[in-house]
Design an enzyme around this catalytic site. Structure first.
Site, PDB file in Angstrom:
ATOM      1  N   ASP A  31       4.534   1.846  -4.812  1.00 41.10           N
ATOM      2  CA  ASP A  31       5.164   0.514  -5.200  1.00 41.10           C
ATOM      3  C   ASP A  31       6.299   0.334  -3.869  1.00 41.10           C
ATOM      4  O   ASP A  31       6.802   1.296  -3.340  1.00 41.10           O
ATOM      5  CB  ASP A  31       6.199   0.798  -6.423  1.00 41.10           C
ATOM      6  CG  ASP A  31       6.521  -0.207  -7.114  1.00 41.10           C
ATOM      7  OD1 ASP A  31       5.942  -0.304  -8.411  1.00 41.10           O
ATOM      8  OD2 ASP A  31       7.031  -1.267  -6.742  1.00 41.10           O
ATOM      9  N   SER A  75       2.066  -6.465  -8.341  1.00 36.24           N
ATOM     10  CA  SER A  75       2.361  -7.911  -8.270  1.00 36.24           C
ATOM     11  C   SER A  75       3.584  -8.295  -8.962  1.00 36.24           C
ATOM     12  O   SER A  75       3.867  -7.697  -9.876  1.00 36.24           O
ATOM     13  CB  SER A  75       1.154  -8.724  -8.805  1.00 36.24           C
ATOM     14  OG  SER A  75       1.529 -10.243  -8.690  1.00 36.24           O
ATOM     15  N   LYS A  91       0.372 -12.916  -1.247  1.00 33.03           N
ATOM     16  CA  LYS A  91      -0.099 -11.903  -0.213  1.00 33.03           C
ATOM     17  C   LYS A  91      -0.591 -10.533  -0.902  1.00 33.03           C
ATOM     18  O   LYS A  91      -1.532 -10.038  -0.982  1.00 33.03           O
ATOM     19  CB  LYS A  91       0.984 -11.918   0.637  1.00 33.03           C
ATOM     20  CG  LYS A  91       1.206 -12.509   1.596  1.00 33.03           C
ATOM     21  CD  LYS A  91       2.526 -12.208   2.484  1.00 33.03           C
ATOM     22  CE  LYS A  91       2.009 -10.962   3.633  1.00 33.03           C
ATOM     23  NZ  LYS A  91       3.465 -10.852   4.542  1.00 33.03           N
ATOM     24  N   GLY A 102     -10.597  -2.209  -0.149  1.00 33.19           N
ATOM     25  CA  GLY A 102     -11.176  -1.404   1.067  1.00 33.19           C
ATOM     26  C   GLY A 102     -10.906   0.157   0.600  1.00 33.19           C
ATOM     27  O   GLY A 102     -11.731   1.014   1.102  1.00 33.19           O
ATOM     28  N   TYR A 145       0.971 -17.598  -8.401  1.00 30.38           N
ATOM     29  CA  TYR A 145       0.351 -16.413  -9.289  1.00 30.38           C
ATOM     30  C   TYR A 145      -0.968 -16.707  -9.732  1.00 30.38           C
ATOM     31  O   TYR A 145      -1.976 -15.842  -9.553  1.00 30.38           O
ATOM     32  CB  TYR A 145       1.248 -16.316 -10.276  1.00 30.38           C
ATOM     33  CG  TYR A 145       1.134 -14.793 -11.066  1.00 30.38           C
ATOM     34  CD1 TYR A 145       1.359 -13.444 -10.477  1.00 30.38           C
ATOM     35  CD2 TYR A 145       0.918 -14.914 -12.502  1.00 30.38           C
ATOM     36  CE1 TYR A 145       1.235 -12.611 -11.272  1.00 30.38           C
ATOM     37  CE2 TYR A 145       0.691 -14.042 -13.140  1.00 30.38           C
ATOM     38  CZ  TYR A 145       0.729 -12.480 -12.677  1.00 30.38           C
ATOM     39  OH  TYR A 145       0.522 -11.569 -13.526  1.00 30.38           O
ATOM     40  N   TYR A 159     -16.790  -7.646  -4.188  1.00 28.50           N
ATOM     41  CA  TYR A 159     -17.090  -6.124  -3.782  1.00 28.50           C
ATOM     42  C   TYR A 159     -17.954  -5.537  -4.711  1.00 28.50           C
ATOM     43  O   TYR A 159     -18.565  -4.744  -4.201  1.00 28.50           O
ATOM     44  CB  TYR A 159     -15.531  -5.462  -3.966  1.00 28.50           C
ATOM     45  CG  TYR A 159     -15.032  -5.529  -2.526  1.00 28.50           C
ATOM     46  CD1 TYR A 159     -14.457  -6.671  -2.020  1.00 28.50           C
ATOM     47  CD2 TYR A 159     -14.732  -4.416  -1.669  1.00 28.50           C
ATOM     48  CE1 TYR A 159     -13.781  -6.839  -0.745  1.00 28.50           C
ATOM     49  CE2 TYR A 159     -14.391  -4.571  -0.333  1.00 28.50           C
ATOM     50  CZ  TYR A 159     -13.655  -5.515   0.027  1.00 28.50           C
ATOM     51  OH  TYR A 159     -13.037  -5.585   1.431  1.00 28.50           O
TER      52      TYR A 159
END
Ligand code: UDP
Length: 309
Positions: A31, A75, A91, A102, A145, A159
């Site tokens: 965090d 978020s 972001k 990833g 958002y 993915y």
């Protein structure tokens, strides 16, 4: 298992930490404490199964050792927060999700994206089922958002389809409970604290917009079950008890025994007029439905805020 929880010091992330620690898993909470707080995970600090890493997941994520699951909760999630942190919100939804995906590939870990009912925007169908594409204003104040989460879903599916990553996507509807920050601007903490302090409850617009509020324990149970089934499409998790915001204000006054007045303030731009989940998919795929009635959850939450006000 060893599990990474991004946003692990946040309201919902920290409850998932509690759940997995209680199941004797090893948990790494990550965090940047922008909207989360160390207080939410303080109870685990001396537990050898628990680690905390202070890091902003919008930057490359490095976690030594194996990971079985990556649960991506990080978020800002309150409208007030993401209006104040628009770029960080975009972001973390975009780059943060990319980094977490990833990492999941590198660790061969199962990945969970916490998405949101906000992907439906100001919905034109009611209740909202998962096949509905939504009605979002990309350049409105909430777009930072909503579009970040929509992009995050697209990325997770890419993915899954492109790399065979085992993904889960939960669309979380309005959730309340202990640890929801007192001043995060969301209606549940705001009304409860106004009521407890004897201040007027600030209803936006005429209070005719609706929401369906779920207690945190139900959400955690739904997400936990989702991790154990083989299902890669989005699943709504929310309570189906819908009420207007004015009805909700009156309910808070009744449950707190407060004599506060109700005052009316301007409606926020693009504030969804209705919201209620269709939970058919969750019932079929997870055998899940909410167990905690709104009043019962609210009483517990009010007690929690009382000890802190
Ligand atoms: N709301 C309100 N007064 C407040 C805060 C929120 O009337 O002090 C309303 C807001 O306009 C919205 C609903 O409560 O219609 C839920 O707002 P919240 O910020 O909790 O979450 P949202 O569902 O909009 O993401």
């Amino acid at each position: 298992m060893r599990v990474l929880i991004t946003g692990g010091a946040g309201f919902i992330g920290s409850h998932m930490v509690d759940r997995l620690i209680a199941e004797w898993h090893q948990v790494v909470a990550m965090d940047n404490l922008v909207t989360g707080t160390i207080d939410n995970i303080q109870q685990h600090r001396s537990n050898p199964n628990f680690e905390f890493i202070f890091h902003d997941v919008s930057n490359h994520i490095h976690v030594p050792g194996k990971l079985d699951w990556v649960l991506h909760f990080a978020s800002p999630a309150s409208p007030m927060d993401y209006l104040q942190l628009p770029i960080q919100t975009l972001k973390v939804g975009a780059m943060g999700t990319h980094n977490a995906l990833g990492l999941s590939i590198a660790k061969r870990a199962k990945f969970l994206l916490t998405s949101t009912s906000e992907v439906y925007g100001d919905p034109l169908i009611h209740p909202q089922h998962e096949e509905y594409y939504g009605n979002v204003n990309p350049i409105g104040p909430r777009g930072v958002y909503d579009e970040a989460k929509r992009y995050a879903e697209a990325l997770a599916m890419a993915y899954h389809n492109g790399h065979g990553l085992d993904v889960r996507i939960v669309r979380i509807f309005n959730t309340f409970g202990p640890r929801n920050r007192i001043n995060d601007g969301r209606v549940v903490p705001t009304f409860i604290n106004q009521a407890l302090r004897g201040e007027p409850l600030t209803v936006f617009g005429e209070g005719q917009q609706t929401r369906s509020f779920q207690y945190i324990d139900d959400l955690i149970e739904g997400i936990r079950r989702l991790m154990d089934v083989q299902f890669n499409k989005p699943v709504n998790i929310g309570n189906t008890t819908e009420m207007t915001i004015l009805e909700f204000a009156r309910l808070v006054l009744r449950l707190t025994g407060s004599k506060s007045q109700i005052v009316y303030r301007p409606l926020l731009q693009d504030d969804p007029r209705t919201r209620r989940p269709d939970i058919t998919r969750a019932m079929e795929v997870l055998g899940w439905e909410p167990r905690v009635p709104v009043e019962e959850g609210l009483k517990k939450t009010i007690d929690w805020y009382r000890t802190r006000s």
